[in-house]
Write a protein that holds these residues in place. Sequence first.
Motif, PDB file in Angstrom:
ATOM      1  N   MET A  52       0.752  -0.917  -0.592  1.00  0.00           N
ATOM      2  CA  MET A  52      -0.054   0.275  -0.048  1.00  0.00           C
ATOM      3  C   MET A  52       1.142   1.058  -0.270  1.00  0.00           C
ATOM      4  N   LYS A  53       0.522   2.378  -0.430  1.00  0.00           N
ATOM      5  CA  LYS A  53       1.233   3.832  -1.219  1.00  0.00           C
ATOM      6  C   LYS A  53       0.951   4.081   0.502  1.00  0.00           C
ATOM      7  N   PHE A  54       1.911   5.340   0.615  1.00  0.00           N
ATOM      8  CA  PHE A  54       1.424   5.735   1.532  1.00  0.00           C
ATOM      9  C   PHE A  54       2.229   7.733   0.707  1.00  0.00           C
ATOM     10  N   PHE A  55       0.478   8.235   1.138  1.00  0.00           N
ATOM     11  CA  PHE A  55       0.473   9.685   0.465  1.00  0.00           C
ATOM     12  C   PHE A  55       0.160  10.484   1.716  1.00  0.00           C
ATOM     13  N   ILE A  56       0.468  11.555   2.029  1.00  0.00           N
ATOM     14  CA  ILE A  56       0.648  12.877   3.347  1.00  0.00           C
ATOM     15  C   ILE A  56      -0.684  13.912   2.200  1.00  0.00           C
ATOM     16  N   ASP A  57      -1.755  13.802   3.421  1.00  0.00           N
ATOM     17  CA  ASP A  57      -3.057  14.978   2.903  1.00  0.00           C
ATOM     18  C   ASP A  57      -2.795  16.307   3.527  1.00  0.00           C
ATOM     19  N   THR A  58      -1.723  17.234   2.822  1.00  0.00           N
ATOM     20  CA  THR A  58      -1.373  18.309   3.571  1.00  0.00           C
ATOM     21  C   THR A  58      -1.059  19.562   2.745  1.00  0.00           C
ATOM     22  N   ALA A  59      -1.256  20.615   2.545  1.00  0.00           N
ATOM     23  CA  ALA A  59      -0.057  21.151   1.325  1.00  0.00           C
ATOM     24  C   ALA A  59       0.878  22.084   2.945  1.00  0.00           C
ATOM     25  N   ASN A  60       1.051  21.449   3.757  1.00  0.00           N
ATOM     26  CA  ASN A  60       1.890  22.044   5.014  1.00  0.00           C
ATOM     27  C   ASN A  60       3.695  20.840   4.627  1.00  0.00           C
ATOM     28  N   LEU A  61       4.691  22.565   3.847  1.00  0.00           N
ATOM     29  CA  LEU A  61       5.769  22.041   3.564  1.00  0.00           C
ATOM     30  C   LEU A  61       6.485  21.626   4.539  1.00  0.00           C
ATOM     31  N   GLU A  62       6.549  22.087   5.593  1.00  0.00           N
ATOM     32  CA  GLU A  62       7.214  21.076   6.680  1.00  0.00           C
ATOM     33  C   GLU A  62       7.133  19.553   7.049  1.00  0.00           C
ATOM     34  N   GLN A  63       5.688  19.792   7.408  1.00  0.00           N
ATOM     35  CA  GLN A  63       4.741  18.006   7.530  1.00  0.00           C
ATOM     36  C   GLN A  63       5.454  16.883   6.016  1.00  0.00           C
ATOM     37  N   ILE A  64       5.523  17.932   4.952  1.00  0.00           N
ATOM     38  CA  ILE A  64       5.588  16.993   3.859  1.00  0.00           C
ATOM     39  C   ILE A  64       7.070  17.026   3.773  1.00  0.00           C
ATOM     40  N   LYS A  65       8.362  17.840   3.933  1.00  0.00           N
ATOM     41  CA  LYS A  65       9.154  17.571   5.085  1.00  0.00           C
ATOM     42  C   LYS A  65       9.408  15.970   5.233  1.00  0.00           C
ATOM     43  N   GLU A  66       9.301  16.291   6.696  1.00  0.00           N
ATOM     44  CA  GLU A  66       9.443  15.512   7.366  1.00  0.00           C
ATOM     45  C   GLU A  66       8.330  13.845   7.274  1.00  0.00           C
ATOM     46  N   ALA A  67       7.526  14.200   6.061  1.00  0.00           N
ATOM     47  CA  ALA A  67       6.730  12.823   5.818  1.00  0.00           C
ATOM     48  C   ALA A  67       7.745  11.756   5.330  1.00  0.00           C
ATOM     49  N   GLN A  68       8.647  12.594   3.883  1.00  0.00           N
ATOM     50  CA  GLN A  68       9.650  12.248   3.023  1.00  0.00           C
ATOM     51  C   GLN A  68      10.764  12.057   3.668  1.00  0.00           C
ATOM     52  N   ASP A  69      11.665  12.274   4.532  1.00  0.00           N
ATOM     53  CA  ASP A  69      12.691  11.927   5.547  1.00  0.00           C
ATOM     54  C   ASP A  69      12.677  10.556   6.601  1.00  0.00           C
ATOM     55  N   LEU A  70      10.665  10.397   6.489  1.00  0.00           N
ATOM     56  CA  LEU A  70      10.654   9.244   7.709  1.00  0.00           C
ATOM     57  C   LEU A  70      11.215   7.852   6.184  1.00  0.00           C
TER      58      LEU A  70
ATOM     59  N   LEU B   1       7.224   8.161   2.055  1.00  0.00           N
ATOM     60  CA  LEU B   1       6.419   9.204   1.544  1.00  0.00           C
ATOM     61  C   LEU B   1       6.518   8.537   0.223  1.00  0.00           C
ATOM     62  N   ASP B   2       5.281   8.010  -0.302  1.00  0.00           N
ATOM     63  CA  ASP B   2       4.812   7.696  -2.183  1.00  0.00           C
ATOM     64  C   ASP B   2       4.638   8.824  -2.701  1.00  0.00           C
ATOM     65  N   GLY B   3       4.042  10.158  -2.373  1.00  0.00           N
ATOM     66  CA  GLY B   3       2.722  11.009  -2.928  1.00  0.00           C
ATOM     67  C   GLY B   3       2.239  12.142  -2.025  1.00  0.00           C
ATOM     68  N   VAL B   4       1.561  13.138  -2.605  1.00  0.00           N
ATOM     69  CA  VAL B   4       0.979  13.801  -1.928  1.00  0.00           C
ATOM     70  C   VAL B   4      -0.163  14.346  -1.888  1.00  0.00           C
ATOM     71  N   THR B   5      -1.709  14.788  -0.866  1.00  0.00           N
ATOM     72  CA  THR B   5      -2.703  15.087  -1.744  1.00  0.00           C
ATOM     73  C   THR B   5      -3.026  16.540  -1.205  1.00  0.00           C
ATOM     74  N   THR B   6      -3.722  17.495  -1.700  1.00  0.00           N
ATOM     75  CA  THR B   6      -4.019  18.497  -1.400  1.00  0.00           C
ATOM     76  C   THR B   6      -5.423  19.132  -1.376  1.00  0.00           C
ATOM     77  N   ASN B   7      -5.661  19.789  -1.628  1.00  0.00           N
ATOM     78  CA  ASN B   7      -7.465  20.381  -1.909  1.00  0.00           C
ATOM     79  C   ASN B   7      -7.108  21.718  -0.952  1.00  0.00           C
ATOM     80  N   PRO B   8      -8.487  22.567  -2.340  1.00  0.00           N
ATOM     81  CA  PRO B   8      -8.498  23.784  -1.796  1.00  0.00           C
ATOM     82  C   PRO B   8      -8.413  24.211  -0.354  1.00  0.00           C
ATOM     83  N   SER B   9      -8.921  23.558   0.855  1.00  0.00           N
ATOM     84  CA  SER B   9      -8.691  24.107   2.420  1.00  0.00           C
ATOM     85  C   SER B   9      -7.672  23.637   2.635  1.00  0.00           C
ATOM     86  N   LEU B  10      -7.011  23.092   2.671  1.00  0.00           N
ATOM     87  CA  LEU B  10      -5.726  22.895   2.555  1.00  0.00           C
ATOM     88  C   LEU B  10      -4.195  23.381   2.207  1.00  0.00           C
TER      89      LEU B  10
END
Length: 217
Positions: free
Chosen positions: A1-19, A22-31
Amino acid sequence: MKFFIDTANLEQIKEAQDLGILDGVTTNPSLMAKEGISGKEAILNHYKTICEIADGDISAEVLSTTYEEMIKEGEELAAIHPNIVVKIPMIKDGVKALKYFSNKGIKTNCTLIFSAGQALLAAKAGANYVSPFLGRLDDISVDGMNLIEEIRIIFDNYMFDTEILAASIRSPMHIINCAKVGADVVTSPLASILNLLKHPLTDSGLAQFVADAKKMD
Ligand code: G3P
């Protein structure tokens, strides 16, 4: 199963990538709005930055709701980076847009999926991903996991290539249950991913190992 992070927060994306998981990112207008991103140029730049930080597919959602506007907007988003996946809402014009992008070889993620019929239509139109919203169904006392199971059966029956991207994740149990029923991808807030790490017996076991290791110095 792939793990995406559901955020537009760059710090959180970096943290998940560094872990390293991470296989990808999803965002939406609210995020995106939550991060204070506004205006076309800022939005496009933010997606570009996300693509530079994270590997894998990056979902960028259209803000418009008519076929013509979604096509124009989706093409602009797709031009940002080869990893961009155009996120399209499950509405009638959205289904037409999914077909258009599928014919053009532009990847799509059909969002706001709340029924198996919607997932089937999106798959027929050639969506690369469908995003059923688990948490929002659970919020109204409808079993979100049941929807993932239904879509899994339907896609397997007809060997659709469309991937099930379980979204609106609220807890680590959602992630575990998605893995049990065969979701292809889970997109989750960072907190739910990190909560998978935790177990009190791991903490107490490690404390004991560290204490005993000191006796061997
Ligand atoms: O990105 C779509 C989805 O994950 C939204 O989740 O928590 O707003 O229901 P939520």
